[in-house]
Design a protein around this motif. Structure first.
Motif, mmCIF file in Angstrom:
data_model
loop_
_atom_site.group_PDB
_atom_site.id
_atom_site.type_symbol
_atom_site.label_atom_id
_atom_site.label_comp_id
_atom_site.label_asym_id
_atom_site.label_seq_id
_atom_site.Cartn_x
_atom_site.Cartn_y
_atom_site.Cartn_z
ATOM 1 N N GLN A 22 -7.120 1.293 -0.373
ATOM 2 C CA GLN A 22 -7.518 0.063 0.330
ATOM 3 C C GLN A 22 -8.782 0.289 1.156
ATOM 4 O O GLN A 22 -9.660 -0.543 1.181
ATOM 5 N N SER A 35 0.832 -1.210 0.000
ATOM 6 C CA SER A 35 0.000 0.000 0.000
ATOM 7 C C SER A 35 0.863 1.255 0.000
ATOM 8 O O SER A 35 0.531 2.250 -0.647
ATOM 9 N N GLU A 73 -6.204 -3.779 -3.284
ATOM 10 C CA GLU A 73 -7.124 -4.855 -2.877
ATOM 11 C C GLU A 73 -8.575 -4.539 -3.247
ATOM 12 O O GLU A 73 -9.459 -4.511 -2.387
#
Ligand code: ADP
Ligand code: MG
Length: 271
Positions: free
Chosen positions: A83, A42, A165
């Motif tokens: 995310q 991330s 994700e």
């Protein structure tokens, strides 16, 4: 035309989070980043998207350094789905997706583009619902639609979609729909970078894979070369086997129980 990152280092409170990361994302390809929690995936995506700036190294989009792009220009080149997108305001689905129009040129047929994007992401039926009342998977589709709308219009330059994700709360069918959509984006001159946890989705849909562990790149290349049992078992610190799918020869990843009392990896047994 590409996103290029060279020699990226990034520290948080003097702790190195990313170390010597290089990567290229080309339009028309799906590149997946895999790695355990805390690997730095991330953090890397936030640097590539311009949300954070790196201590050293160079990141450019279509040959222009990220820091030389104004927010409005950056928004034309790349769209991001973080995310965790929390929305605490009483927005409808339609209002959230319409945020993707803000980067459009004044003469763009934004309404038409929005209908197309809602159609392909399956969000049209949700348009009047409040975002807070949606399931996790529905919400992810809405945020995907918003990001996609931002770069959906055909342009003479390559665009990029950066996803963290994006399918983590979706059911199996929806996950596959989204990944198929990502692959289809090559027809629109869009390059995709996505972080995934599902190894089989990654194996099936990615053109390239980057493996990360402890802030370092430990593998980057064509999916079949990178997604091997040895590399994956090492990266995740867990026994993983890889087989060839009987239908399309793509890798099928099988995770086993942890073998706690010895260091050999359990092998897959057929019936
Ligand atoms: P991943 O997405 O691969 O799970 P992250 O990029 O979120 O990993 O995090 C990488 C490492 O950096 C982790 O050890 C995490 O705890 C740390 N980290 C990330 N953001 C911060 C922050 N704002 N402050 C302190 N540590 C952070
Ligand atoms: Mg993460």
């Amino acid at each position: 035309m590409m996103i290029s990152a060279e020699n990226i280092h990034f520290c948080i409170q003097k702790r190195p989070i990313l170390d010597q990361v290089d990567l290229q994302i080309y339009p028309g390809e799906v590149l997946t980043i895999l790695g355990p929690n805390g690997a730095g995936k991330s953090t890397l995506l936030k640097l590539l998207s311009g949300e954070n700036t790196c201590d050293t190294g160079k990141i450019s989009i279509n040959q222009v350094l990220l820091q030389q792009l104004k927010p409005r220009q950056l928004a034309k080149y790349r769209a991001v789905m973080p995310q965790h997108s929390s929305v605490n305001f009483p927005y409808t689905v339609e209002e959230i997706i319409a945020l993707g129009k803000l980067a459009h040129d004044p003469h763009s047929s934004s309404d038409q583009l929005m209908e197309e994007v809602m159609d392909i992401t399956g969000t049209a039926a949700l348009r009047e619902r409040m975002i807070k009342g949606l399931s996790g998977g529905e919400r992810q589709r809405v945020h995907l639609a918003r990001a996609l709308l931002q770069i959906w219009e055909d342009k003479p330059y390559a665009r990029y979609l950066l996803l963290d994700e994006p399918t983590s709360s979706m059911d199996i069918a929806q996950q596959h729909q989204v990944l198929r959509l990502l692959r289809f984006l090559r027809q629109r001159n869009i390059g995709v970078l996505t972080i995934l946890h599902d190894l089989n989705l990654a194996a099936q849909y990615s053109d390239k894979v980057m493996l990360m562990k402890d802030g370092k790149v430990v593998g980057f290349g064509p999916t079949s070369a990178i997604m091997t049992a040895t590399k994956l078992s090492h990266v995740y610190g867990h026994p993983i086997s890889v087989m060839s799918h009987p239908m399309d020869e793509k890798q099928v990843v099988i995770t086993s129980e942890t073998t706690s009392n010895n260091h050999t990896y359990a092998s897959f047994k057929t019936a």
